[in-house]
Scaffold this motif. Structure first.
Motif, PDB file in Angstrom:
ATOM      1  N   HIS A 159     -22.453  40.460   4.014  1.00  0.00           N
ATOM      2  CA  HIS A 159     -22.812  41.757   4.524  1.00  0.00           C
ATOM      3  C   HIS A 159     -21.450  42.534   4.276  1.00  0.00           C
ATOM      4  CE1 HIS A 159     -26.925  40.503   5.848  1.00  0.00           C
ATOM      5  NE2 HIS A 159     -27.219  41.624   5.274  1.00  0.00           N
TER       6      HIS A 159
ATOM      7  N   LYS B 215     -21.062  40.366  11.669  1.00  0.00           N
ATOM      8  CA  LYS B 215     -20.411  40.931  10.532  1.00  0.00           C
ATOM      9  C   LYS B 215     -19.114  41.244  10.701  1.00  0.00           C
ATOM     10  CE  LYS B 215     -21.635  44.960   9.152  1.00  0.00           C
ATOM     11  NZ  LYS B 215     -22.251  46.324   8.540  1.00  0.00           N
TER      12      LYS B 215
ATOM     13  N   THR C  23     -28.397  34.753  14.757  1.00  0.00           N
ATOM     14  CA  THR C  23     -27.811  36.064  14.655  1.00  0.00           C
ATOM     15  C   THR C  23     -26.676  35.936  13.685  1.00  0.00           C
ATOM     16  OG1 THR C  23     -27.513  38.073  15.976  1.00  0.00           O
ATOM     17  CG2 THR C  23     -26.132  36.399  16.715  1.00  0.00           C
ATOM     18  N   GLY C  24     -26.596  37.142  13.241  1.00  0.00           N
ATOM     19  CA  GLY C  24     -25.363  37.122  12.149  1.00  0.00           C
ATOM     20  C   GLY C  24     -24.332  38.239  12.620  1.00  0.00           C
TER      21      GLY C  24
ATOM     22  N   TYR D 211     -29.613  45.785   1.781  1.00  0.00           N
ATOM     23  CA  TYR D 211     -28.841  45.232   3.000  1.00  0.00           C
ATOM     24  C   TYR D 211     -29.915  44.607   3.823  1.00  0.00           C
ATOM     25  CZ  TYR D 211     -25.770  45.042   6.905  1.00  0.00           C
ATOM     26  OH  TYR D 211     -25.243  44.313   8.100  1.00  0.00           O
TER      27      TYR D 211
ATOM     28  N   GLN E  87     -29.938  47.543  15.086  1.00  0.00           N
ATOM     29  CA  GLN E  87     -30.591  46.455  13.984  1.00  0.00           C
ATOM     30  C   GLN E  87     -31.826  46.393  14.267  1.00  0.00           C
ATOM     31  OE1 GLN E  87     -28.651  45.200  11.571  1.00  0.00           O
ATOM     32  NE2 GLN E  87     -27.141  46.651  12.371  1.00  0.00           N
TER      33      GLN E  87
ATOM     34  N   PHE F  15     -23.912  32.958  12.589  1.00  0.00           N
ATOM     35  CA  PHE F  15     -23.245  32.900  11.418  1.00  0.00           C
ATOM     36  C   PHE F  15     -22.352  34.084  11.072  1.00  0.00           C
ATOM     37  CE2 PHE F  15     -25.328  35.668   8.611  1.00  0.00           C
ATOM     38  CZ  PHE F  15     -26.912  35.913   8.956  1.00  0.00           C
TER      39      PHE F  15
ATOM     40  N   ASP G   1     -31.479  35.976   5.631  1.00  0.00           N
ATOM     41  CA  ASP G   1     -30.729  35.021   6.588  1.00  0.00           C
ATOM     42  C   ASP G   1     -31.595  34.523   7.869  1.00  0.00           C
ATOM     43  OD1 ASP G   1     -28.328  35.658   5.529  1.00  0.00           O
ATOM     44  OD2 ASP G   1     -28.226  37.756   6.806  1.00  0.00           O
TER      45      ASP G   1
ATOM     46  N   MET H  94     -30.502  40.555   4.795  1.00  0.00           N
ATOM     47  CA  MET H  94     -30.534  40.207   6.235  1.00  0.00           C
ATOM     48  C   MET H  94     -32.026  39.449   6.631  1.00  0.00           C
ATOM     49  SD  MET H  94     -29.939  42.726   9.580  1.00  0.00           S
ATOM     50  CE  MET H  94     -30.813  42.330  11.143  1.00  0.00           C
TER      51      MET H  94
HETATM   52  N1  TRP Z   1     -26.740  43.546  10.281  1.00  0.00           N
HETATM   53  C1  TRP Z   1     -26.264  42.734  11.239  1.00  0.00           C
HETATM   54  C2  TRP Z   1     -25.104  43.931  11.703  1.00  0.00           C
HETATM   55  O1  TRP Z   1     -24.760  44.853  11.067  1.00  0.00           O
HETATM   56  C3  TRP Z   1     -25.437  41.671  10.978  1.00  0.00           C
HETATM   57  C4  TRP Z   1     -26.476  40.574  10.391  1.00  0.00           C
HETATM   58  C5  TRP Z   1     -26.624  40.167   9.046  1.00  0.00           C
HETATM   59  C6  TRP Z   1     -27.613  40.192  11.152  1.00  0.00           C
HETATM   60  N2  TRP Z   1     -27.631  39.063   9.069  1.00  0.00           N
HETATM   61  C7  TRP Z   1     -28.168  38.858  10.169  1.00  0.00           C
HETATM   62  C8  TRP Z   1     -27.923  40.142  12.553  1.00  0.00           C
HETATM   63  C9  TRP Z   1     -29.236  38.433  10.687  1.00  0.00           C
HETATM   64  C10 TRP Z   1     -29.162  39.193  13.082  1.00  0.00           C
HETATM   65  C11 TRP Z   1     -29.823  38.469  11.939  1.00  0.00           C
HETATM   66  O2  TRP Z   1     -24.831  43.748  12.905  1.00  0.00           O
END
Ligand code: TRP
Length: 332
Positions: A45, A11, A8-9, A135, A157, A40, A142, A139
């Motif tokens: 983003h 922000k 997971t990402g 965007y 999401q 990460f 990622d 993602m």
């Molecule tokens: N878009 C997600 C948010 O705004 C953050 C994010 C970026 C993300 N890359 C990702 C989440 C990949 C899961 C996987 O919260």
């Protein structure tokens, strides 16, 4: 057998609050027991909306320190900066060629901006940069770069993940092979939604958050601002229709919950008392983590080292994947 991969990402755009803790941080840390986790900081983003270098930098440390202080073990999860894994942008460029503009037109975040511009009678694309428009592709990169099996995210999401799956399937379809691993969304349900000071969902955009690591005095002052009704001390109160109690449940044991519930039902308890109880259970849980957090924030070199090391490992994994993908697509 290899563990499945959870990715997971995060922000780095706002100070983490208790809604983030219960909604995202705690469950994601829980997943590291079972999965190979890759968590990460999605700093590129954040660039779509934040152009202040100081803020990007500071928020990155805040987010990293928060997750570590909450118990994320960097030996159990790969922790890195998106901006330090350039293979992401290789893959992102590749995926753009498989993404129809129409798909991006339907993305909620973009549509909301267009709608807002339309209501304000502005140019429809006013304030929309290409980073925001594409965007969902970044993602997808990622996610697909790391062969993610599951992606834990909030409901907001879900659409982005559907788009990731769409894009990945179209690549796999064209090359008639499993070039990319199709991820499974792990969407958190709204039953876990944490309410904010005013009883609405806790969210930065409602300005009703309780930051996770406020200093003790400020935390107490903020808890005293939780919105209640105007019942007098004597009156019997309903715990199940009370913002204070809803928050209390997140931190208190069963026994504590039952005790406070009784005080509500007996009458003779003022809101100040209930809020003090809330403050105390919260402070008890948060204070050791806060200490940890403050120590980390005083040791940014340590955070940098950790993120640099994580990013280096992430690059190794990513470059293998990119080699594999480029090869299939006919590139050296
Ligand atoms: N878009 C997600 C948010 O705004 C953050 C994010 C970026 C993300 N890359 C990702 C989440 C990949 C899961 C996987 O919260």
């Amino acid at each position: 057998m290899k563990n499945k991969i959870a990715l997971t990402g995060i922000k780095p755009t706002g100070t983490p609050h208790i809604g983030n803790y219960f909604g995202a941080i705690k469950p994601a840390i829980e997943l590291t027991k079972e999965f190979d986790a890759r968590y990460f900081i999605a700093d590129y983003h954040a660039l779509n909306s934040i152009k202040d270098p100081q803020q990007i930098n500071e928020m990155t440390y805040e987010v990293a320190a928060t997750w570590l202080a909450c118990g994320l073990d960097p030996n159990k999860a790969l922790v890195y900066r998106q901006s330090q894994v350039p293979q992401t942008f290789d893959l992102s460029t590749i995926l753009l060629a498989f993404t129809s503009k129409g798909l991006m037109n339907r993305a909620h975040a973009y549509k909301a901006m267009v709608q807002n511009n339309s209501e304000l009678k502005r140019d429809l694309d006013d304030g929309v940069n290409m980073g925001l428009f594409t965007y969902p592709v970044l993602m997808a990169a990622d996610i697909l770069l790391f062969d993610s099996d599951v992606v834990p995210v909030g409901k907001d999401q879900a659409q982005h993940l559907e788009m990731t799956i769409d894009i990945a399937q179209s690549v796999n379809h064209i090359y008639k092979s499993n070039v990319l691993t199709i991820p499974k969304p792990l969407i958190r349900e709204s039953t876990q939604t944490v309410i904010g000071l005013d009883g609405r969902k806790m969210s930065k955009s409602y300005n009703n958050t309780i930051p996770l690591f406020l200093p003790t005095k400020k935390l107490r002052r903020l808890i005293m601002k939780v919105v209640t009704n105007s019942q007098t001390i004597e009156e019997v109160k309903d715990p199940d229709k009370c913002n204070v109690f809803a928050l209390y449940k997140l931190f208190a044991t069963e026994v504590q919950q039952n005790e406070l519930r009784e005080m509500y039902l007996k009458g003779g308890m003022g809101w100040g008392h209930a809020k003090q109880e809330l403050f105390e259970v919260m402070e008890e849980m948060v204070s050791p983590m806060r200490e940890n957090y403050n120590e980390l924030m005083d040791n940014k070199d340590f955070i940098d080292k950790l993120l640099d090391e994580g990013s280096e490992k992430a690059r190794e994994i990513a470059s293998e994947k990119i080699k594999f993908v480029k090869n299939i697509l006919g590139f050296k």
